[in-house]
Design a protein around this motif. Structure first.
Motif, PDB file in Angstrom:
ATOM      1  N   SER A 101      36.951  42.374  43.209  1.00 29.94           N
ATOM      2  CA  SER A 101      37.994  41.704  42.426  1.00 29.94           C
ATOM      3  C   SER A 101      37.441  40.466  41.731  1.00 29.94           C
ATOM      4  O   SER A 101      37.875  40.104  40.639  1.00 29.94           O
ATOM      5  CB  SER A 101      39.195  41.339  43.304  1.00 29.94           C
ATOM      6  N   ARG A 102      36.474  39.822  42.340  1.00 23.47           N
ATOM      7  CA  ARG A 102      35.892  38.604  41.766  1.00 23.47           C
ATOM      8  C   ARG A 102      35.051  38.916  40.523  1.00 23.47           C
ATOM      9  O   ARG A 102      34.996  38.127  39.589  1.00 23.47           O
ATOM     10  CB  ARG A 102      35.054  37.868  42.811  1.00 23.47           C
ATOM     11  N   LEU A 103      34.418  40.091  40.516  1.00 23.59           N
ATOM     12  CA  LEU A 103      33.685  40.535  39.326  1.00 23.59           C
ATOM     13  C   LEU A 103      34.669  40.939  38.231  1.00 23.59           C
ATOM     14  O   LEU A 103      34.494  40.595  37.062  1.00 23.59           O
ATOM     15  CB  LEU A 103      32.771  41.717  39.668  1.00 23.59           C
ATOM     16  N   TYR A 104      35.683  41.682  38.625  1.00 23.31           N
ATOM     17  CA  TYR A 104      36.706  42.129  37.685  1.00 23.31           C
ATOM     18  C   TYR A 104      37.333  40.937  36.966  1.00 23.31           C
ATOM     19  O   TYR A 104      37.568  40.983  35.760  1.00 23.31           O
ATOM     20  CB  TYR A 104      37.793  42.928  38.420  1.00 23.31           C
ATOM     21  N   LEU A 105      37.573  39.874  37.716  1.00 19.18           N
ATOM     22  CA  LEU A 105      38.226  38.694  37.157  1.00 19.18           C
ATOM     23  C   LEU A 105      37.249  37.746  36.449  1.00 19.18           C
ATOM     24  O   LEU A 105      37.667  36.764  35.840  1.00 19.18           O
ATOM     25  CB  LEU A 105      38.983  37.943  38.252  1.00 19.18           C
ATOM     26  N   GLY A 106      35.962  38.035  36.535  1.00 25.33           N
ATOM     27  CA  GLY A 106      34.964  37.235  35.822  1.00 25.33           C
ATOM     28  C   GLY A 106      34.716  35.860  36.418  1.00 25.33           C
ATOM     29  O   GLY A 106      34.351  34.933  35.688  1.00 25.33           O
ATOM     30  N   VAL A 107      34.879  35.729  37.736  1.00 27.78           N
ATOM     31  CA  VAL A 107      34.710  34.417  38.361  1.00 27.78           C
ATOM     32  C   VAL A 107      33.488  34.335  39.281  1.00 27.78           C
ATOM     33  O   VAL A 107      33.224  33.277  39.850  1.00 27.78           O
ATOM     34  CB  VAL A 107      35.991  33.974  39.107  1.00 27.78           C
ATOM     35  N   ASP A 161      45.072  44.698  35.451  1.00 22.05           N
ATOM     36  CA  ASP A 161      44.978  43.266  35.736  1.00 22.05           C
ATOM     37  C   ASP A 161      45.895  42.807  36.870  1.00 22.05           C
ATOM     38  O   ASP A 161      45.433  42.108  37.784  1.00 22.05           O
ATOM     39  CB  ASP A 161      45.239  42.435  34.479  1.00 22.05           C
ATOM     40  N   PRO A 162      47.178  43.178  36.880  1.00 21.96           N
ATOM     41  CA  PRO A 162      48.042  42.718  37.987  1.00 21.96           C
ATOM     42  C   PRO A 162      47.556  43.196  39.360  1.00 21.96           C
ATOM     43  O   PRO A 162      47.642  42.456  40.346  1.00 21.96           O
ATOM     44  CB  PRO A 162      49.413  43.317  37.659  1.00 21.96           C
ATOM     45  N   PHE A 163      47.035  44.408  39.413  1.00 20.61           N
ATOM     46  CA  PHE A 163      46.517  44.939  40.670  1.00 20.61           C
ATOM     47  C   PHE A 163      45.371  44.071  41.191  1.00 20.61           C
ATOM     48  O   PHE A 163      45.350  43.663  42.356  1.00 20.61           O
ATOM     49  CB  PHE A 163      46.054  46.390  40.477  1.00 20.61           C
ATOM     50  N   TRP A 164      44.391  43.767  40.330  1.00 19.38           N
ATOM     51  CA  TRP A 164      43.216  43.011  40.767  1.00 19.38           C
ATOM     52  C   TRP A 164      43.551  41.545  41.026  1.00 19.38           C
ATOM     53  O   TRP A 164      42.931  40.908  41.887  1.00 19.38           O
ATOM     54  CB  TRP A 164      42.068  43.177  39.776  1.00 19.38           C
TER      55      TRP A 164
END
Length: 186
Positions: free
Chosen positions: A147-153, A25-28
């Motif tokens: 990163s935007r997919l990873y963060l769910g946004v 999480d901190p990386f993304w």
């Protein structure tokens, strides 16, 4: 048919988003922050000045700044016209997502994907004759957009359309840029 595509889009996002772990999480979160990409932009600006000189290079840098501003405003126009809820705000799938940030603006299209692709492809077009490794800059929009997919946004369609718009605009902008550059510097 469109409903089916949108459902598959949601399913793919849930799958990709849930591949994430607290360890990463901190990386993304760092990747998705534009400020953390500043060294890349500084390197590009350095290469522009080194390759084209202060006068012509300065014109190119101003062109890049205008490119980013145009891309950002175009993306906002689309977002405000389409008004697709971000996944982190969509009550239908929000419970199934890992989300670490909660932007409130709309989702379609991804400004991160559009602008980073627009910028990167434009830079490649500027430097493809000078630096063979310039194509590595394509990692920037791919990682940035993921990163935007990873963060769910964002949904995958938001990212995909953003990349397509970015590539299209970069080629058109480069064509226009070359016309103006030819008039000013030859």
């Amino acid at each position: 048919m469109i409903e089916n595509i949108l459902n598959k889009d949601k399913e793919l996002l849930i799958f990709l988003n849930n591949l994430g772990t607290e360890q990463w999480d901190p990386f993304w979160l760092a990747i998705t922050n534009q400020f953390h990409w500043s060294p890349l932009f500084i390197l590009i600006f350095y290469l522009v000045i080194k390759s084209f000189g202060w006068k012509r290079g300065g014109f190119m840098i101003v062109s890049m700044i205008l490119l980013v501003a145009f891309s950002d405003q175009f993306t906002n126009l689309i977002k405000n016209s389409v008004q697709r809820l971000r996944p982190n705000n969509d009550p239908e799938i929000k419970p199934f997502l890992r989300h670490l940030i909660n932007p409130q603006s709309y989702s379609f299209t991804s400004g991160h994907a559009t602008t980073s692709t627009f910028f990167s492809v434009f830079v490649i077009l500027l430097f493809k004759q000078k630096y063979k490794l310039i194509y590595l800059i394509l990692l920037f929009p791919l990682i940035f957009a993921y990163s935007r997919l990873y963060l769910g946004v964002h949904y995958p369609i938001d990212i995909t359309v953003g990349i397509i718009i970015g590539v299209t605009f970069a080629n058109g902008y480069y064509y226009l840029f070359k016309k103006v550059d030819k008039i000013l510097f030859t």
